[in-house]
Every structure is written in C-alpha cells, then in structure tokens.
Design an enzyme around this catalytic site. Structure first.
Site, mmCIF file in Angstrom:
data_model
loop_
_atom_site.group_PDB
_atom_site.id
_atom_site.type_symbol
_atom_site.label_atom_id
_atom_site.label_comp_id
_atom_site.label_asym_id
_atom_site.label_seq_id
_atom_site.Cartn_x
_atom_site.Cartn_y
_atom_site.Cartn_z
ATOM 1 N N GLY A 65 0.508 23.501 1.084
ATOM 2 C CA GLY A 65 -0.049 22.938 -0.136
ATOM 3 C C GLY A 65 0.935 21.956 -0.729
ATOM 4 N N GLN A 71 5.113 16.717 -6.935
ATOM 5 C CA GLN A 71 6.119 16.923 -5.883
ATOM 6 C C GLN A 71 6.424 15.632 -5.121
ATOM 7 O OE1 GLN A 71 4.010 20.655 -4.244
ATOM 8 N NE2 GLN A 71 6.186 21.032 -3.869
ATOM 9 N N CYS A 100 8.385 27.014 -1.468
ATOM 10 C CA CYS A 100 7.893 25.761 -2.046
ATOM 11 C C CYS A 100 8.634 24.602 -1.387
ATOM 12 C CB CYS A 100 8.160 25.776 -3.553
ATOM 13 S SG CYS A 100 7.636 24.271 -4.400
ATOM 14 N N LEU A 101 7.902 23.561 -1.028
ATOM 15 C CA LEU A 101 8.543 22.409 -0.386
ATOM 16 C C LEU A 101 9.600 21.780 -1.296
ATOM 17 C CD1 LEU A 101 5.514 20.647 1.364
ATOM 18 C CD2 LEU A 101 7.223 22.154 2.395
ATOM 19 N N HIS A 114 -0.204 28.845 -6.936
ATOM 20 C CA HIS A 114 1.101 28.184 -6.816
ATOM 21 C C HIS A 114 0.965 26.684 -7.118
ATOM 22 C CE1 HIS A 114 5.097 27.575 -4.638
ATOM 23 N NE2 HIS A 114 4.623 26.346 -4.741
ATOM 24 N N GLU A 115 -0.037 26.045 -6.516
ATOM 25 C CA GLU A 115 -0.213 24.595 -6.727
ATOM 26 C C GLU A 115 -0.677 24.299 -8.149
ATOM 27 O OE1 GLU A 115 1.149 22.769 -4.582
ATOM 28 O OE2 GLU A 115 1.267 24.340 -3.060
ATOM 29 N N HIS A 132 2.203 23.939 -10.458
ATOM 30 C CA HIS A 132 2.932 22.658 -10.374
ATOM 31 C C HIS A 132 2.378 21.626 -11.361
ATOM 32 C CE1 HIS A 132 5.850 22.959 -7.168
ATOM 33 N NE2 HIS A 132 4.976 23.456 -6.306
HETATM 34 NI NI NI Z 1 5.397 24.395 -4.511
#
Ligand code: NI
Length: 181
Positions: A46, A51, A93-94, A135-136, A139
């Site tokens: 995701g 991000q 998380c990226l 989670h997304e 953000h």
């Molecule tokens: Ni993330």
C-alpha cells in the site's frame, strides 16, 4: 510513469493532514500512476500520496498482496463508513524501513471513496485488508503506525530508527539500480 522518492520518517510531509482532491486532473492521474510504480518498485502492499511528498487524500492498496496476486484498488478522498472489532497484527511501512511491530486495528472496516475515474464506491475489508486500509487511511491524517504503540515501545522504536540511520541502513532503502554481487 516514474518512480518517485519515498519520504522517510522525519519528513514533515508525513505529518500533514492531507487535503481532499477536488478534481481528477492529469496531474492527479500522473500521481496515481507514479504511486503504483513506486509501490511496486519498493515491494509494498500500500502507499499513500504523502509518502511520495504530495499531501492529498489519495491512497492505493494491493488487496491481493497477502495472496501473491496483485489487485490494486485506488482510493480518493476515502472515509470510514464503519469499523468493527479488534485484531492484532504486524505492520511495517515503506516510510519506516526495516521496522516491524505488532499493533491493534479494527477487525473489519467499511470505506467509501472515489475510484480513479471519480466514481463513488464502497468496500469492506477484514483481517489483512482491514489492517492495510486502516494503515493507509492514517497516512492521510499524518499518523504513522508507530504512533499506535505504547510510549515505552515507541521510544525503543525511535532508538532503533536512530541506529539504522547512523548505520547507513536508511541511506538508499529502495535503490533504482540493480546491485551486483
Ligand atoms: Ni505506511
């Protein structure tokens, strides 16, 4: 399409409350295409627009990631319709490379959003999907998964991050060129 730079923990854009998308312009279309490419390149499940440095309410989730079969869903201006129950699962998380922690999320969520064409849709997710969607969604409000940990655990994670940065592990977490050897 282009791979964009993924903002890492510490970048102020990750803490912004993202703005709703008014109109799906060519720039927004390009952003969504680039988000797909960037997420695939980084092998994520995701990705949210902040991000890649753009604080707007757009996120993508690969609903097939847990089954090894890509099924991308685009969410523009997503909102929770309902949240039910509770589950515990591991997240990463990226934007916070190499950190994985267990935390609580709703067991089931229902989301309303616009799709890539600006058409309204609703989707329900359980377990992996509930976790990924929640989670997304976070953000888009400047919230990171480590914010859900206890103060004690969060301090430990922050120290781990400092060490990773000091050791150079965050210098180029998603290299573009294939390294040999
Ligand atoms: Ni993330």
């Amino acid at each position: 399409m282009a791979i964009r730079k993924i903002e890492l923990y510490g970048s102020p854009v990750l803490r912004e409350k993202c703005a709703p998308v008014g109109e799906i312009t060519p720039d927004i279309q390009a952003l969504m295409d680039d988000m797909v490419e960037t997420m695939r390149h980084a092998k994520g499940a995701g990705l949210a627009a902040p991000q890649v440095g753009v604080p707007v309410r757009i996120m993508i989730v690969d609903l097939g990631a847990h089954a090894g079969k890509e099924h991308l869903v685009f969410f523009i201006n997503p909102e929770f319709v309902s949240k039910e129950g509770e589950m515990t699962g591991e997240e990463g998380c990226l934007s916070i490379p190499l950190i994985y922690e267990k935390l609580k999320r709703p067991a089931k969520v229902k989301i309303r959003a616009l799709d890539r064409q600006g058409k309204s849709f609703e989707i329900e997710g359980e377990e992996f999907l509930s976790k990924a969607i929640s989670h997304e969604m976070d953000h888009l409000d400047g919230v990171l998964f480590i914010d859900h940990l206890s103060a004690l655990k969060r301090d430990i994670v922050k120290r781990k991050i400092k060490k990773l940065i000091r050791d150079g592990e965050w210098d180029d977490p998603y290299p573009l060129a294939t390294r040999e050897g």
